[in-house]
Motif scaffolding. Structure first.
Motif, mmCIF file in Angstrom:
data_model
loop_
_atom_site.group_PDB
_atom_site.id
_atom_site.type_symbol
_atom_site.label_atom_id
_atom_site.label_comp_id
_atom_site.label_asym_id
_atom_site.label_seq_id
_atom_site.Cartn_x
_atom_site.Cartn_y
_atom_site.Cartn_z
ATOM 1 N N ALA A 99 0.834 -1.205 0.000
ATOM 2 C CA ALA A 99 0.000 0.000 0.000
ATOM 3 C C ALA A 99 0.872 1.260 0.000
ATOM 4 C CB ALA A 99 -0.928 -0.010 1.204
ATOM 5 N N LYS A 100 1.962 1.248 0.769
ATOM 6 C CA LYS A 100 2.860 2.406 0.808
ATOM 7 C C LYS A 100 3.536 2.637 -0.539
ATOM 8 C CE LYS A 100 3.928 2.377 5.740
ATOM 9 N NZ LYS A 100 4.966 2.119 6.754
ATOM 10 N N GLU A 101 3.967 1.561 -1.197
ATOM 11 C CA GLU A 101 4.575 1.687 -2.531
ATOM 12 C C GLU A 101 3.596 2.326 -3.503
ATOM 13 O OE1 GLU A 101 6.269 -1.912 -4.174
ATOM 14 O OE2 GLU A 101 6.941 -2.523 -2.180
ATOM 15 N N LEU A 102 2.356 1.833 -3.509
ATOM 16 C CA LEU A 102 1.336 2.382 -4.408
ATOM 17 C C LEU A 102 0.996 3.816 -4.044
ATOM 18 C CD1 LEU A 102 -0.937 -0.762 -4.631
ATOM 19 C CD2 LEU A 102 0.311 0.287 -6.526
ATOM 20 N N SER A 103 0.949 4.120 -2.759
ATOM 21 C CA SER A 103 0.657 5.466 -2.299
ATOM 22 C C SER A 103 1.707 6.454 -2.786
ATOM 23 C CB SER A 103 0.588 5.475 -0.772
ATOM 24 O OG SER A 103 0.483 6.783 -0.287
ATOM 25 N N GLU A 104 2.970 6.076 -2.682
ATOM 26 C CA GLU A 104 4.050 6.948 -3.144
ATOM 27 C C GLU A 104 4.039 7.089 -4.664
ATOM 28 O OE1 GLU A 104 7.721 5.437 -1.573
ATOM 29 O OE2 GLU A 104 7.044 5.679 0.502
ATOM 30 N N LEU A 105 3.804 5.983 -5.367
ATOM 31 C CA LEU A 105 3.792 5.994 -6.826
ATOM 32 C C LEU A 105 2.683 6.893 -7.372
ATOM 33 C CD1 LEU A 105 4.931 4.676 -9.496
ATOM 34 C CD2 LEU A 105 3.063 3.024 -9.238
ATOM 35 N N LEU A 106 1.488 6.778 -6.797
ATOM 36 C CA LEU A 106 0.321 7.483 -7.330
ATOM 37 C C LEU A 106 -0.067 8.723 -6.525
ATOM 38 C CD1 LEU A 106 -1.828 4.315 -8.088
ATOM 39 C CD2 LEU A 106 -0.446 5.643 -9.696
ATOM 40 N N ASP A 107 0.683 9.022 -5.457
ATOM 41 C CA ASP A 107 0.412 10.161 -4.588
ATOM 42 C C ASP A 107 -1.023 10.106 -4.056
ATOM 43 O OD1 ASP A 107 1.084 12.465 -3.194
ATOM 44 O OD2 ASP A 107 0.353 13.777 -4.793
ATOM 45 N N LEU A 108 -1.332 8.976 -3.391
ATOM 46 C CA LEU A 108 -2.665 8.756 -2.823
ATOM 47 C C LEU A 108 -2.568 8.521 -1.325
ATOM 48 C CD1 LEU A 108 -4.163 6.313 -5.460
ATOM 49 C CD2 LEU A 108 -4.833 8.673 -5.080
ATOM 50 N N GLU A 109 -3.668 8.808 -0.643
ATOM 51 C CA GLU A 109 -3.765 8.583 0.797
ATOM 52 C C GLU A 109 -4.081 7.107 1.074
ATOM 53 O OE1 GLU A 109 -6.608 10.078 4.471
ATOM 54 O OE2 GLU A 109 -6.688 11.105 2.548
ATOM 55 N N ILE A 110 -3.534 6.590 2.184
ATOM 56 C CA ILE A 110 -3.814 5.221 2.623
ATOM 57 C C ILE A 110 -4.751 5.278 3.824
ATOM 58 C CG2 ILE A 110 -2.874 3.090 3.600
ATOM 59 C CD1 ILE A 110 -0.213 3.796 2.283
ATOM 60 N N HIS A 111 -5.830 4.503 3.762
ATOM 61 C CA HIS A 111 -6.724 4.321 4.921
ATOM 62 C C HIS A 111 -6.422 2.941 5.474
ATOM 63 C CE1 HIS A 111 -9.304 7.843 4.373
ATOM 64 N NE2 HIS A 111 -9.120 7.641 3.086
ATOM 65 N N ASP A 112 -5.942 2.882 6.713
ATOM 66 C CA ASP A 112 -5.616 1.603 7.350
ATOM 67 C C ASP A 112 -6.800 1.213 8.238
ATOM 68 O OD1 ASP A 112 -4.601 -0.623 8.597
ATOM 69 O OD2 ASP A 112 -2.691 0.306 9.115
ATOM 70 N N ALA A 113 -7.704 0.407 7.694
ATOM 71 C CA ALA A 113 -8.914 0.005 8.419
ATOM 72 C C ALA A 113 -8.634 -1.076 9.449
ATOM 73 C CB ALA A 113 -9.976 -0.476 7.423
ATOM 74 N N THR A 114 -7.412 -1.589 9.502
ATOM 75 C CA THR A 114 -7.079 -2.595 10.515
ATOM 76 C C THR A 114 -6.923 -1.951 11.886
ATOM 77 O OG1 THR A 114 -4.687 -2.414 10.148
ATOM 78 C CG2 THR A 114 -5.881 -4.046 8.842
ATOM 79 N N LYS A 115 -6.762 -0.645 11.958
ATOM 80 C CA LYS A 115 -6.560 0.064 13.217
ATOM 81 C C LYS A 115 -7.857 0.477 13.871
ATOM 82 C CE LYS A 115 -2.120 0.071 12.652
ATOM 83 N NZ LYS A 115 -1.306 -0.873 13.354
ATOM 84 N N GLN A 116 -8.982 0.204 13.237
ATOM 85 C CA GLN A 116 -10.285 0.633 13.785
ATOM 86 C C GLN A 116 -10.894 -0.445 14.627
ATOM 87 O OE1 GLN A 116 -12.497 1.762 10.335
ATOM 88 N NE2 GLN A 116 -11.217 3.522 9.956
#
Length: 116
Positions: A99-116
Motif C-alpha cells: 500500500a505504501k509503494e502504491l501510495s508513493e507511486l500514485l500520490d494517494l492517501e492510505i486508509h488503514d482500516a485494521t486500526k479501527q
C-alpha cells in the motif's frame, strides 16, 4: 507436464505512474501474455482485514460442497463506492508495504482500516 504448467501459473498486476496498467499472465515468473488493465484512477488506497471463502474442490470434501474460510489482509483501490482488490496476504507488514509503494507511486492517501 500439463499439471506442472497449471501449478506454476499466476496472474499479477503492473501499476504505472501514468496509470497505463497491465494484467500479466505468467508461468513460473515468466510473462506469457499481457493485457490492458482497465480501471479508474482511485480516490484512495485501503488496507483492511477480511475473511474470504474458497470452495473445497479437492478430494472427498468437494462432493459435500463445503467452503474454507481464510483471514487475509487486503489492499484495495477505492473510487467512489467501487473497489478493486490488488493484493492479499497473511502478513500485515507485506500488505502495508504494498500500500505504501502504491501510495508513493500514485500520490494517494492510505486508509488503514485494521486500526479501527
Amino acid at each position: 507436464m500439463g499439471s506442472l504448467l497449471v501449478f506454476g501459473f499466476s496472474t499479477s498486476y503492473r501499476i504505472n505512474k501514468d496509470f497505463d496498467n497491465q494484467k500479466l499472465f505468467s508461468v513460473f515468473g515468466v510473462v506469457l501474455f499481457r493485457s490492458k488493465l482497465e480501471m479508474e484512477y482511485p480516490d484512495y488506497i485501503s488496507v483492511f482485514s477480511g475473511s474470504f471463502s474458497l470452495d473445497n474442490e479437492w478430494g472427498a470434501v468437494s462432493a459435500i460442497g463445503t467452503k474454507e474460510r481464510h483471514e487475509k489482509l487486503v489492499v484495495r483501490f477505492f473510487t467512489d463506492n467501487r473497489k478493486v482488490t490488488l493484493y492479499k496476504s497473511d502478513n500485515y507488514q507485506k500488505a502495508l508495504d504494498k500500500a505504501k509503494e502504491l501510495s508513493e507511486l500514485l500520490d494517494l492517501e492510505i486508509h488503514d482500516a485494521t486500526k479501527q
